[in-house]
Design a protein around this motif. Structure first.
Motif, PDB file in Angstrom:
ATOM      1  N   LYS A  51       0.811  -1.218   0.000  1.00 58.17           N
ATOM      2  CA  LYS A  51       0.000   0.000   0.000  1.00 58.17           C
ATOM      3  C   LYS A  51       0.845   1.269   0.000  1.00 58.17           C
ATOM      4  N   SER A  52       0.468   2.145  -0.926  1.00 55.80           N
ATOM      5  CA  SER A  52       1.054   3.477  -1.000  1.00 55.80           C
ATOM      6  C   SER A  52      -0.014   4.472  -0.552  1.00 55.80           C
ATOM      7  N   ASP A  53       0.246   5.186   0.521  1.00 52.31           N
ATOM      8  CA  ASP A  53      -0.756   6.085   1.105  1.00 52.31           C
ATOM      9  C   ASP A  53      -1.024   7.289   0.198  1.00 52.31           C
ATOM     10  N   ALA A  58      -5.433   4.819   0.066  1.00 53.65           N
ATOM     11  CA  ALA A  58      -4.184   4.127  -0.268  1.00 53.65           C
ATOM     12  C   ALA A  58      -4.479   3.183  -1.427  1.00 53.65           C
ATOM     13  N   TYR A  59      -3.452   2.893  -2.188  1.00 52.42           N
ATOM     14  CA  TYR A  59      -3.651   1.907  -3.245  1.00 52.42           C
ATOM     15  C   TYR A  59      -2.547   0.865  -3.187  1.00 52.42           C
ATOM     16  N   SER A  60      -2.879  -0.335  -3.589  1.00 54.44           N
ATOM     17  CA  SER A  60      -1.918  -1.411  -3.795  1.00 54.44           C
ATOM     18  C   SER A  60      -2.209  -2.005  -5.168  1.00 54.44           C
ATOM     19  N   TRP A 102      -7.844   0.266  -4.767  1.00 54.70           N
ATOM     20  CA  TRP A 102      -7.922   1.465  -3.950  1.00 54.70           C
ATOM     21  C   TRP A 102      -8.677   1.157  -2.649  1.00 54.70           C
ATOM     22  N   ASP A 103      -8.123   1.606  -1.535  1.00 50.74           N
ATOM     23  CA  ASP A 103      -8.841   1.538  -0.265  1.00 50.74           C
ATOM     24  C   ASP A 103      -9.984   2.560  -0.268  1.00 50.74           C
TER      25      ASP A 103
END
Length: 283
Positions: free
Chosen positions: A114-116, A138-140, A173-174
């Motif tokens: 995850k990148s915030d 955040a997305y991974s 995407w969170d």
């Protein structure tokens, strides 16, 4: 007198062969030098072979833009005022084939942790008063690529290369938390979808053993835009216009079979020295 001459002649005939042999030159037996070893043409370098790879990277992402739909009297499309994605780690693995000394290809899969995401918006809230909001998510992603590389030659065990890849990314995407200043927080459900992706690479590998290479390099990856979050409270869906990712990578490649031809040691030249000349012996 005649008797003495006969005795002298007999003695001369007896000793004449011995005197002649003593005056001859003594020659040692001739020893022929061994022939030089036959020239054996070295076997051609062994090209080709399957390999496995594992990679670790740290990457920095940036959004190419964002937009979302709004409803109501002034409905339309809008965008975030600011966006920022933090760096994150990823792990990757793959299987490939060394086609020849300069060309190889592989299939890779990477999981980006995850990148915030942090963003902000501005507009009008209830009653027409201006307001701002802060947004967090955040997305991974799971990145799958088919890659091809050109090895540019080996120098002291180091092989620089360039490459390119094409494939797809499953972007996750969170939920987006939209916190309005002095008001409530609205949660938009995050979206998940497959997107087209491509990558460009450059780096170098170092021969650790005949079958093991250390690979260090840079990769630029572009992911096409897609849905970012879903509808809530009169806003959305939202979209990102694409993600650019810069990656610093390091990993290992293990090649099966006879080994990496770029790691082959230089052939050893064995020189032939004829035996020393022995001068004749006189006795």
């Amino acid at each position: 007198m005649l008797k003495h001459l006969k005795v002298f002649g007999a003695a001369f005939m007896l000793f004449a062969p011995t005197l002649g042999n003593a005056a001859d030159l003594y020659e040692p037996p001739i020893v022929e030098a061994p022939p030089p070893p036959p020239f054996i043409e070295p076997a051609p370098a062994s090209f080709g072979g399957w390999y496995l790879r594992g990679d670790l990277d740290y990457h920095w992402s940036s959004l190419r833009g964002t937009e979302y739909i709004t409803y109501g009297g002034s409905g339309g499309t809008d965008r975030f005022d600011t966006t920022k994605l933090k760096g994150a780690f990823s792990l990757g693995a793959g299987v490939g084939y060394q086609i020849n000394r300069h060309l190889r290809a592989d299939l890779t899969g990477d999981y980006w942790f995850k990148s915030d995401f942090e963003g902000s918006t501005s507009g009008t809230c209830g009653g027409g008063s201006p307001c701002v909001s802060t947004d967090k998510s955040a997305y991974s992603a799971l990145l799958l690529l088919a890659n091809a590389y050109v090895d540019l030659g080996t120098y002291h065990g180091i092989t620089p290369y360039v490459g390119a890849g094409i494939g797809g990314a499953y972007v996750m995407w969170d939920d987006l938390e939209n916190a309005i200043s002095g008001g409530s927080t609205v949660v938009h459900k995050g979206s998940k979808n497959w997107r087209f992706a491509y990558a460009l690479m450059a780096g170098a590998s170092y021969c650790l053993t005949q079958n093991l290479n250390l690979d260090v390099g840079y990769r630029f990856t572009h992911i096409n835009g897609g849905r970012m979050f879903e509808y809530a409270s009169g806003v959305a869906p939202g979209f990102d216009k694409g993600i650019n990712v810069h990656e610093a990578r390091a990993g290992l490649r293990y090649q099966f079979g006879p080994g990496n031809p770029n790691c082959a040691p230089a052939p050893q030249v064995v020189s032939y020295e004829p035996p020393a000349f022995e001068p004749p012996v006189y006795k």
